[in-house]
Design an enzyme around this catalytic site. Structure first.
Site, PDB file in Angstrom:
ATOM      1  CG  HIS A 126     -10.522  -8.144   6.551  1.00 46.28           C
ATOM      2  ND1 HIS A 126      -9.465  -8.497   7.360  1.00 46.28           N
ATOM      3  CD2 HIS A 126     -10.224  -8.589   5.302  1.00 46.28           C
ATOM      4  CE1 HIS A 126      -8.568  -9.152   6.621  1.00 46.28           C
ATOM      5  NE2 HIS A 126      -9.003  -9.210   5.379  1.00 46.28           N
ATOM      6  CD  GLU A 140      -1.728  -2.413   1.380  1.00 48.27           C
ATOM      7  OE1 GLU A 140      -2.562  -3.312   1.120  1.00 48.27           O
ATOM      8  OE2 GLU A 140      -0.598  -2.634   1.864  1.00 48.27           O
TER       9      GLU A 140
END
Length: 350
Positions: free
Chosen positions: A130, A61
């Site tokens: 998540h 990322e």
């Protein structure tokens, strides 16, 4: 022309239209190519626009955002996908220390038209990393714009408006509502990117939220109406900057407000909005502004088998309506305002 579609498809259509309109737009992210992303938001785009414009990136990322900064400096308009909300933190330094600061660092001479798409929020039965709500980290950071659509029409248009922005935009997508359908008008956007909107008129209390919580608030308002309470519901849409005009006008009419969010309540977006409303509409309030949020001590996802529901709107609505209109209340800490199990009674006059 209007078409009924789920939010995920509306986002896909918005990305497609942006790719068609401007050759400088490109997409980057993990598994966004042939797979179409975990939630299939980019499905079919690499096939139609090629791997040089819809780029499957490594699982890095920080590298994705760092590369996008260089591309933006070179004249491109990158749109990044962070696969899940909790995966954004390896890129946090690039976002807050570089992306958000470069335009000001160069006194406006360098623009950073980068969109960072982040599926966020809970209610999908997932584990930690998540189903988180990290919006406060980004709304706190000067130089970033932060938005979150709650319906398919906003998803379609806000995506295009974010891509057209000269500034970096954190685009928070309520993943629990990806499959919620709605009418999309593909001819003209209803509102500017950073405008809040009244989605239901009412007279007794103002309910405010963003993203997935707007649906919950509308459900709460419908239930409250069946019990004789008229709720006005406002979709914030833009989390930074905040369009306070419709919100303050509503509170001045109803005299009461509840802000609901999935994120923890301590030092949150809801905290800031509650404080601002108290400051700017104090003499119109009949009761303190209430916040409905995840308790700060509780981390969502620690028990994978437990499906945490969205905060339920009816209980805080009842509490704010039964609050004494007297300004004299006992001082309470933040948790007492966000815990629905604690009864809050007005203090006796001294």
């Amino acid at each position: 022309m209007t078409e009924n579609m789920p939010i995920s498809r509306a986002l896909n259509a918005g990305l497609r239209r942006a790719l068609e309109a401007d050759d400088r737009v490109l997409l980057m992210g993990e598994d966004i190519g042939p797979l179409g992303g975990v939630f299939r938001v980019t499905e079919g785009l690499q096939k139609d626009f090629g791997p040089r414009r819809v780029i499957d990136s490594p699982l890095a990322e920080s590298g994705i955002v760092g590369t996008a900064i260089g591309l933006a400096m070179g004249g491109f308009r990158p749109v990044l996908e962070i696969q899940f909300d909790g995966f954004v933190f390896p890129a946090f330094d690039q976002i807050t220390s570089q992306l958000a600061k470069i335009t000001n660092r160069h006194e406006g001479a360098v623009q950073m038209p980068v969109v960072i798409r982040i599926p966020y929020g809970g209610h999908i039965g997932a584990v930690e990393h998540h189903q988180e709500s990290p919006e406060a980290y980004f709304t706190h950071t000067a130089g970033l714009r932060v938005v979150s659509p709650s319906n398919a029409n906003d998803a379609y248009w806000m995506m295009q408006q974010a891509i057209a922005s000269p500034d970096p935009v954190v685009f928070l997508e309520p993943k629990a509502k990806y499959w919620q359908k709605g009418e999309v008008d593909t001819e003209a956007p209803a509102l500017p990117l950073h405008a809040s909107r009244i989605v239901r008129r009412g007279t007794d209390v103002t309910l405010v939220g963003h993203g997935a919580m707007v649906t919950t608030l509308l459900q709460a308002a419908a239930l409250a109406e069946s019990e004789g309470t008229s709720c006005e519901v406002i979709d914030l849409r833009s989390l930074s900057p905040v369009d306070y005009g419709p919100l303050l006008d509503s509170v001045r009419r109803t005299g009461r407000m509840v802000y609901a969010q999935e994120a923890p309540g301590f030092t949150s977006l809801g905290s800031e909005i509650a404080a601002t409303v108290m400051e700017k509409a104090f003499f119109a309030l009949e009761a303190p502004v209430l916040r409905r949020a995840l308790p700060a001590r509780e981390a969502r996802g620690h028990v994978p088998t437990r499906r945490r529901p969205h905060p339920r709107g009816r209980r805080p609505v009842s509490r704010v309506l039964t609050r004494s209109s007297s300004p004299r209340h006992e001082p309470r800490d933040c948790n007492s305002l966000t815990n629905p199990r604690q009864a809050v009674a007005p203090s006796s006059a001294k």
